[in-house]
Design a protein around this motif. Sequence first.
Motif, PDB file in Angstrom:
ATOM      1  N   GLY A   1      23.797 -53.106 -50.755  1.00  0.00           N
ATOM      2  CA  GLY A   1      22.568 -52.599 -49.905  1.00  0.00           C
ATOM      3  C   GLY A   1      22.469 -50.949 -49.403  1.00  0.00           C
ATOM      4  N   SER A   2      23.931 -50.695 -49.127  1.00  0.00           N
ATOM      5  CA  SER A   2      24.114 -49.334 -48.418  1.00  0.00           C
ATOM      6  C   SER A   2      23.977 -48.319 -49.774  1.00  0.00           C
ATOM      7  CB  SER A   2      25.503 -49.392 -48.097  1.00  0.00           C
ATOM      8  OG  SER A   2      26.330 -49.636 -48.937  1.00  0.00           O
TER       9      SER A   2
ATOM     10  N   ALA B   1      18.874 -49.533 -41.938  1.00  0.00           N
ATOM     11  CA  ALA B   1      18.373 -48.665 -41.670  1.00  0.00           C
ATOM     12  C   ALA B   1      16.919 -48.476 -42.429  1.00  0.00           C
ATOM     13  CB  ALA B   1      18.889 -47.174 -41.883  1.00  0.00           C
ATOM     14  N   TYR B   2      16.861 -49.267 -43.768  1.00  0.00           N
ATOM     15  CA  TYR B   2      15.532 -49.071 -44.445  1.00  0.00           C
ATOM     16  C   TYR B   2      15.036 -50.482 -44.711  1.00  0.00           C
ATOM     17  CZ  TYR B   2      18.431 -50.048 -48.604  1.00  0.00           C
ATOM     18  OH  TYR B   2      19.113 -50.504 -49.515  1.00  0.00           O
ATOM     19  N   LEU B   3      15.663 -51.478 -44.701  1.00  0.00           N
ATOM     20  CA  LEU B   3      15.380 -52.831 -44.939  1.00  0.00           C
ATOM     21  C   LEU B   3      14.614 -53.508 -43.638  1.00  0.00           C
ATOM     22  CD1 LEU B   3      17.846 -54.110 -47.465  1.00  0.00           C
ATOM     23  CD2 LEU B   3      15.618 -53.237 -47.850  1.00  0.00           C
ATOM     24  N   PRO B   4      13.671 -54.331 -43.919  1.00  0.00           N
ATOM     25  CA  PRO B   4      13.193 -55.192 -42.822  1.00  0.00           C
ATOM     26  C   PRO B   4      14.469 -56.218 -42.353  1.00  0.00           C
ATOM     27  CG  PRO B   4      12.037 -55.760 -44.727  1.00  0.00           C
ATOM     28  CD  PRO B   4      12.803 -54.496 -45.051  1.00  0.00           C
TER      29      PRO B   4
ATOM     30  N   LYS C   1      13.254 -41.311 -42.214  1.00  0.00           N
ATOM     31  CA  LYS C   1      12.112 -41.357 -42.461  1.00  0.00           C
ATOM     32  C   LYS C   1      12.041 -42.437 -43.647  1.00  0.00           C
ATOM     33  CE  LYS C   1       7.546 -41.458 -42.164  1.00  0.00           C
ATOM     34  NZ  LYS C   1       6.961 -42.493 -41.105  1.00  0.00           N
ATOM     35  N   VAL C   2      11.342 -43.739 -43.693  1.00  0.00           N
ATOM     36  CA  VAL C   2      11.722 -44.372 -44.948  1.00  0.00           C
ATOM     37  C   VAL C   2      10.296 -45.156 -45.156  1.00  0.00           C
ATOM     38  CG1 VAL C   2      12.361 -46.435 -43.550  1.00  0.00           C
ATOM     39  CG2 VAL C   2      12.840 -46.447 -46.158  1.00  0.00           C
ATOM     40  N   LEU C   3       9.806 -45.129 -46.327  1.00  0.00           N
ATOM     41  CA  LEU C   3       8.387 -45.638 -46.740  1.00  0.00           C
ATOM     42  C   LEU C   3       8.420 -46.785 -47.859  1.00  0.00           C
ATOM     43  CD1 LEU C   3       5.227 -45.577 -46.569  1.00  0.00           C
ATOM     44  CD2 LEU C   3       5.383 -43.938 -48.367  1.00  0.00           C
ATOM     45  N   ARG C   4       8.234 -47.958 -47.715  1.00  0.00           N
ATOM     46  CA  ARG C   4       8.131 -49.100 -48.503  1.00  0.00           C
ATOM     47  C   ARG C   4       6.586 -48.863 -49.255  1.00  0.00           C
ATOM     48  NH1 ARG C   4       8.546 -55.526 -48.133  1.00  0.00           N
ATOM     49  NH2 ARG C   4       7.483 -55.951 -50.022  1.00  0.00           N
ATOM     50  N   LEU C   5       6.867 -48.638 -50.752  1.00  0.00           N
ATOM     51  CA  LEU C   5       5.513 -48.265 -51.510  1.00  0.00           C
ATOM     52  C   LEU C   5       4.601 -49.577 -51.440  1.00  0.00           C
ATOM     53  CD1 LEU C   5       6.912 -45.935 -54.054  1.00  0.00           C
ATOM     54  CD2 LEU C   5       6.355 -45.449 -51.870  1.00  0.00           C
TER      55      LEU C   5
ATOM     56  N   SER D   1      18.554 -63.620 -48.133  1.00  0.00           N
ATOM     57  CA  SER D   1      19.058 -63.300 -49.433  1.00  0.00           C
ATOM     58  C   SER D   1      19.498 -62.003 -49.540  1.00  0.00           C
ATOM     59  CB  SER D   1      18.419 -63.825 -50.381  1.00  0.00           C
ATOM     60  OG  SER D   1      17.059 -63.565 -50.541  1.00  0.00           O
ATOM     61  N   PRO D   2      20.560 -61.730 -50.146  1.00  0.00           N
ATOM     62  CA  PRO D   2      20.789 -60.184 -50.153  1.00  0.00           C
ATOM     63  C   PRO D   2      19.829 -59.594 -50.925  1.00  0.00           C
ATOM     64  CG  PRO D   2      22.779 -61.585 -50.485  1.00  0.00           C
ATOM     65  CD  PRO D   2      21.613 -62.532 -50.547  1.00  0.00           C
ATOM     66  N   VAL D   3      19.507 -58.438 -50.717  1.00  0.00           N
ATOM     67  CA  VAL D   3      18.593 -57.344 -51.365  1.00  0.00           C
ATOM     68  C   VAL D   3      19.536 -56.079 -51.366  1.00  0.00           C
ATOM     69  CG1 VAL D   3      16.434 -56.188 -51.296  1.00  0.00           C
ATOM     70  CG2 VAL D   3      16.432 -58.484 -50.416  1.00  0.00           C
ATOM     71  N   TYR D   4      19.308 -55.409 -52.569  1.00  0.00           N
ATOM     72  CA  TYR D   4      20.109 -54.307 -52.575  1.00  0.00           C
ATOM     73  C   TYR D   4      19.418 -53.316 -53.777  1.00  0.00           C
ATOM     74  CZ  TYR D   4      21.805 -57.468 -56.238  1.00  0.00           C
ATOM     75  OH  TYR D   4      21.744 -58.463 -57.287  1.00  0.00           O
ATOM     76  N   PRO D   5      19.682 -52.058 -53.652  1.00  0.00           N
ATOM     77  CA  PRO D   5      19.242 -51.122 -54.745  1.00  0.00           C
ATOM     78  C   PRO D   5      19.908 -51.552 -56.009  1.00  0.00           C
ATOM     79  CG  PRO D   5      20.079 -49.888 -52.786  1.00  0.00           C
ATOM     80  CD  PRO D   5      20.571 -51.420 -52.793  1.00  0.00           C
ATOM     81  N   LEU D   6      19.103 -51.665 -57.001  1.00  0.00           N
ATOM     82  CA  LEU D   6      19.486 -51.483 -58.577  1.00  0.00           C
ATOM     83  C   LEU D   6      19.619 -50.153 -59.004  1.00  0.00           C
ATOM     84  CD1 LEU D   6      18.122 -54.851 -59.989  1.00  0.00           C
ATOM     85  CD2 LEU D   6      20.343 -54.425 -59.739  1.00  0.00           C
ATOM     86  N   VAL D   7      18.840 -49.391 -58.629  1.00  0.00           N
ATOM     87  CA  VAL D   7      18.654 -48.069 -59.172  1.00  0.00           C
ATOM     88  C   VAL D   7      18.181 -46.913 -58.164  1.00  0.00           C
ATOM     89  CG1 VAL D   7      16.110 -48.703 -59.839  1.00  0.00           C
ATOM     90  CG2 VAL D   7      17.325 -46.801 -61.072  1.00  0.00           C
ATOM     91  N   ILE D   8      18.985 -45.848 -58.196  1.00  0.00           N
ATOM     92  CA  ILE D   8      18.456 -44.864 -57.314  1.00  0.00           C
ATOM     93  C   ILE D   8      17.801 -43.604 -58.031  1.00  0.00           C
ATOM     94  CG2 ILE D   8      20.838 -43.882 -57.216  1.00  0.00           C
ATOM     95  CD1 ILE D   8      20.332 -43.321 -54.307  1.00  0.00           C
ATOM     96  N   ALA D   9      16.840 -43.063 -57.519  1.00  0.00           N
ATOM     97  CA  ALA D   9      16.262 -41.943 -58.142  1.00  0.00           C
ATOM     98  C   ALA D   9      16.042 -40.538 -57.274  1.00  0.00           C
ATOM     99  CB  ALA D   9      14.779 -42.158 -58.621  1.00  0.00           C
ATOM    100  N   ALA D  10      16.213 -39.452 -57.590  1.00  0.00           N
ATOM    101  CA  ALA D  10      16.309 -38.118 -57.190  1.00  0.00           C
ATOM    102  C   ALA D  10      14.967 -37.401 -57.410  1.00  0.00           C
ATOM    103  CB  ALA D  10      17.156 -37.537 -57.128  1.00  0.00           C
ATOM    104  N   HIS D  11      14.307 -37.004 -56.147  1.00  0.00           N
ATOM    105  CA  HIS D  11      13.120 -36.156 -56.471  1.00  0.00           C
ATOM    106  C   HIS D  11      13.430 -34.820 -57.319  1.00  0.00           C
ATOM    107  CE1 HIS D  11       9.593 -33.774 -55.611  1.00  0.00           C
ATOM    108  NE2 HIS D  11       8.854 -34.852 -55.085  1.00  0.00           N
ATOM    109  N   PRO D  12      12.645 -34.540 -58.068  1.00  0.00           N
ATOM    110  CA  PRO D  12      12.724 -33.378 -58.988  1.00  0.00           C
ATOM    111  C   PRO D  12      12.802 -31.884 -58.291  1.00  0.00           C
ATOM    112  CG  PRO D  12      10.697 -34.264 -59.466  1.00  0.00           C
ATOM    113  CD  PRO D  12      11.254 -35.126 -58.496  1.00  0.00           C
ATOM    114  N   SER D  13      12.153 -31.937 -57.043  1.00  0.00           N
ATOM    115  CA  SER D  13      12.171 -30.480 -56.313  1.00  0.00           C
ATOM    116  C   SER D  13      12.508 -30.387 -54.960  1.00  0.00           C
ATOM    117  CB  SER D  13      10.919 -30.045 -56.665  1.00  0.00           C
ATOM    118  OG  SER D  13       9.862 -30.813 -56.257  1.00  0.00           O
ATOM    119  N   GLU D  14      12.608 -31.738 -54.504  1.00  0.00           N
ATOM    120  CA  GLU D  14      12.903 -31.866 -52.963  1.00  0.00           C
ATOM    121  C   GLU D  14      14.476 -32.500 -52.919  1.00  0.00           C
ATOM    122  OE1 GLU D  14       9.545 -30.416 -51.529  1.00  0.00           O
ATOM    123  OE2 GLU D  14      11.352 -31.124 -50.232  1.00  0.00           O
ATOM    124  N   PRO D  15      15.526 -31.733 -52.759  1.00  0.00           N
ATOM    125  CA  PRO D  15      16.926 -32.312 -52.837  1.00  0.00           C
ATOM    126  C   PRO D  15      17.172 -33.236 -51.730  1.00  0.00           C
ATOM    127  CG  PRO D  15      16.586 -29.934 -52.556  1.00  0.00           C
ATOM    128  CD  PRO D  15      15.335 -30.342 -52.335  1.00  0.00           C
ATOM    129  N   SER D  16      16.403 -33.581 -50.804  1.00  0.00           N
ATOM    130  CA  SER D  16      16.812 -34.621 -49.921  1.00  0.00           C
ATOM    131  C   SER D  16      16.039 -35.995 -49.951  1.00  0.00           C
ATOM    132  CB  SER D  16      16.898 -33.997 -48.342  1.00  0.00           C
ATOM    133  OG  SER D  16      17.637 -32.951 -48.258  1.00  0.00           O
TER     134      SER D  16
END
Length: 994
Positions: A896-897, A916-919, A617-621, A926-941
């Motif tokens: 991007g992985s 799996a998550y990019l259109p 399940k992926v959501l683009r904000l 042109s390549p698009v990739y994550p520069l930063v990853i964040a983890a939810h403070p109470s949902e481990p997944s």
Amino acid sequence: MLIELKKLIEANPLFRDKLVFPSFKSSRLRTLINQSLNWQHQLCKNPRPNPDIKTLFMDHSCSPTSNGARPPPTNSPLMGPIPKAGAFPPIGAHGPFQPVVSPTPGAIAGWMSSTNPSLPHAAMAAGSPGLVQPSSAAAFLKHPRTPTGVTGMDYQSADSEHLKRIRIGQSDEVSFSGVMHTPNVCSQDDLHKVVVRTLNQGSNVMSMDFHPQQQTILLVGTNVGDISLWEVGSRERLAHKPFKFWDISAASKPLQTTLLNDAAISVNRCVWGPDGLMLGVAFSKHIVQIYTYNPTGELRQHLEIDAHVGGVNDIAFAHPNKQLCIVTCGDDKMIKVWDAGTGRRQYTFEGHEAPVYSVCPHYKENIQFIFSTAIDGKIKAWLYDCLRSRVDYDAPGLWCTMMAYSADGTRLFSCGTSKEGESHLVEWNESEGAIKRTYSGFRKRSLGVVQFDTTRNRFLAAGDDFQIKFWDMDNTNMLIAVDADGGLPASSRLRFNKEGSLLAVTTSDNGFKILANNDGVRLIRMLESRAIDKNRGPSEAINSKPLLGTSLGPFANVSPVAAPTQERPDRTPPVSVSSLGTMDNSRLLDVKPRILDDVDKISSWKTSDIVDTTQLKVLRLPDSITAGKVVRLIYTNSGLALLALVSNAVHKLWKWQRSERNPPGKATAYVVPQLWQPPNGTLMSNDVNDGKSAEECAACIALSKNDSYVMSASGGKVSLFNMMTFKVMTTFMSPPPAATFLAFHPQDNNIIAIGMEDSSIQIYNVRVDEVKTKLKGHQNRITGLAFSQTLNVLVSSGADTQLCVWSIDGWEKKKSRFIQAPAGRQSPLVGETKVQFHNDQANLLVVHESQIAIYDSKLECLRSWSWSAKDTTTAPISSAIYSCDGLLVYASFYDGSVGVFDVDSLRIRCRISPSAYLPSSAVSTSPVYPLVIAAHPSEPSQIALGMSDGTVYVAEPLDVEHKWGAQSCQDNGSIPSNSSNPSPSGQASELPPR
């Protein structure tokens, strides 16, 4: 007994409910008795090793021995043998009380007790490492050793367990703050015997000093008045300033008269300021010149002071009243203190009867003072608030003497030569005002005044008899004499660098040599290999990888640089030879070999894990403006919102609303949030640096614990925003240097650790708008900070790939280490390094583009995972972070992985392909990739990804257990595949716990 006594008192109606009984530890009474006994024993006229004490009702005094002689003095600590049979019954204690003795007439230790030089009060003498440290100013100049003439003893308890606590210093009631100087085991590898550089200055070198941070930058002053800056690693002279008066019209009449008689001028002393941003030069005629220095090697004129009548014989920097000052002395028999910013004279000390030869400013606790020596052999000590000398005694040799403390400031040494050529190198007992030990090995008639220096709290070195002579501080016999391949003058001038790996010595042919121990040899070789690699240029493999520009996410408060593009061939910023010279020797000492044999390896990733949008399940904000790159991304501590900082210095905040689909209102990929703004449409924008574009500046961000405030910077001032109104509450820290990382103190939101572009860390109090302290230990910009409240430490990381551990209490550096280079990758590494503490507050996640690794509290690498530079399908790591439960590590890559790793083994549990998550349009163009990853403070997944095109995605797994992948999918480290598409591969290396 105490409880029974309390009951008895409370039984009396007159006292009932009228007394408050403090809580006592069970051993408190024994401690008090022990303190009394030890105090009395220190006042004995004839102290005996095993005192015979039978009562506390009268003062104790040991009876004289049969022949009336006093036992020989001892310097053993007050932890002696068990009392003999028939002595006072054993009384357990937490260690003896701080003894009190009257100082000797010339004691250094006593001159702080009052402003009256006559010393009417008793001064606290120093005790053993297990004793209470005296708090009075009278004791600030003491070593933790028993005064000469006091016999060691102890009243011990029959309670063996209690005694063990005394021995190892773990008492609940006594504060242990002394310093113990244990005997050193000397290795020949620690001594500077190898000549690694021979450089020609062109004139006779009179003074040298290494930069306090940049370990291979040497300041040199000569007999013709010129100064030079040398990068001894590359043999490059960075700057050269021949002497000239900056403003001859301002010269005093005595100076003009002197110049008419003799225009020749020489450098008597040149020194660096404590932060390396300023240097001072004392000349043989009247003048002191102060330069400012920047890391490019540029020197700028700052102050020219007509300081003394005659020669200025010495210069030093000091911090009286927390203000940087310059201390000078001269032929006019005076010591003067000048404001380093304005050049205004602050203090003048008079009292010497001969020209003052040297000054040695120092401090103990919060007391600032100056030692001075004159050419008549007199040593004096001065307090800034008292213009009269507090100490007056004779130096060995009664002529030219210099004084210096060991690097940790606990041991005082002096070295000098008499008019007859007798040289003396001694250590002083500050508590007695007497010489503690005298070092042997000098030529009987030294040819010139012998110079000396100290290093590593361990070694002394002096130039004598055309050689360099070395001593261990704890051994009076000379260790070794080195001739440095010849060419030394009779009495060489010498100076160690601050890490003790290099030693500069003057030569008789207008030059100097650099001697190195084993650490220094490795440092020089590393610089040479780096210079060769720089000349060759980056390899094709390196050219194909993008520049690291990322963050660890919400817990690490990471400050990434602007994200790379494929047009940029260099993945890491260029490193000059000059900056390499600043590298800490711990890079050479602490790096342990990687264990590659018998280690499970993950041979490659396959695209079978999650390759399609139907598998997660992926959501683009939602975002109306996606300009720039997402360089910082952080969940609020409540988990109700997500905050992004974009490379254009604008913040974006997404809030999830409570609804039937989302009753708690937490961030989720199943419900679209609102891009939130105040009603007036205010943007939360950082101050920017006018000299740089926002894209070029490092960005950093930190949230307060209650999510009410966010502190942020994008190359300009640091801004504090109200998260409700987006209003700027305050700004501070105008660049340069710019802030590159922010972290709130775990116990006080008003205190912030700020990593800076100039490699320093500033501990800043927002409430009083003041920098409390500045930490220095890195050689490049700070890229990560992480607090551990359990360990009571701050761990910092930088673009120099170094990790440093700082004590929160005193902000002292406890340990440092450079991260290990993966197999097949050139060492040493360079590039940004990020850190984040695990939930256990002990283990540390360390992230570099080449690896993710888990370190323990001692900075030992427990396990690591690295990508293979040899495989063209690999991509470097852009970001990594712990899951909130500490069981997983999420890592994003420049292709991007996203990888999901188990913390216990750092094996890959699951891989998310960009498809799996990019259109499809983003994947194909042109390549698009994550520069930063964040983890939810109470949902481990749940994770969030900040992308190089400015978009933000939230992703969660689809399976019923809401978990990423399954451990059973890995056999022998390989991940099954049903697709042939190439994808990032990596190599895991798991180091066994040490």
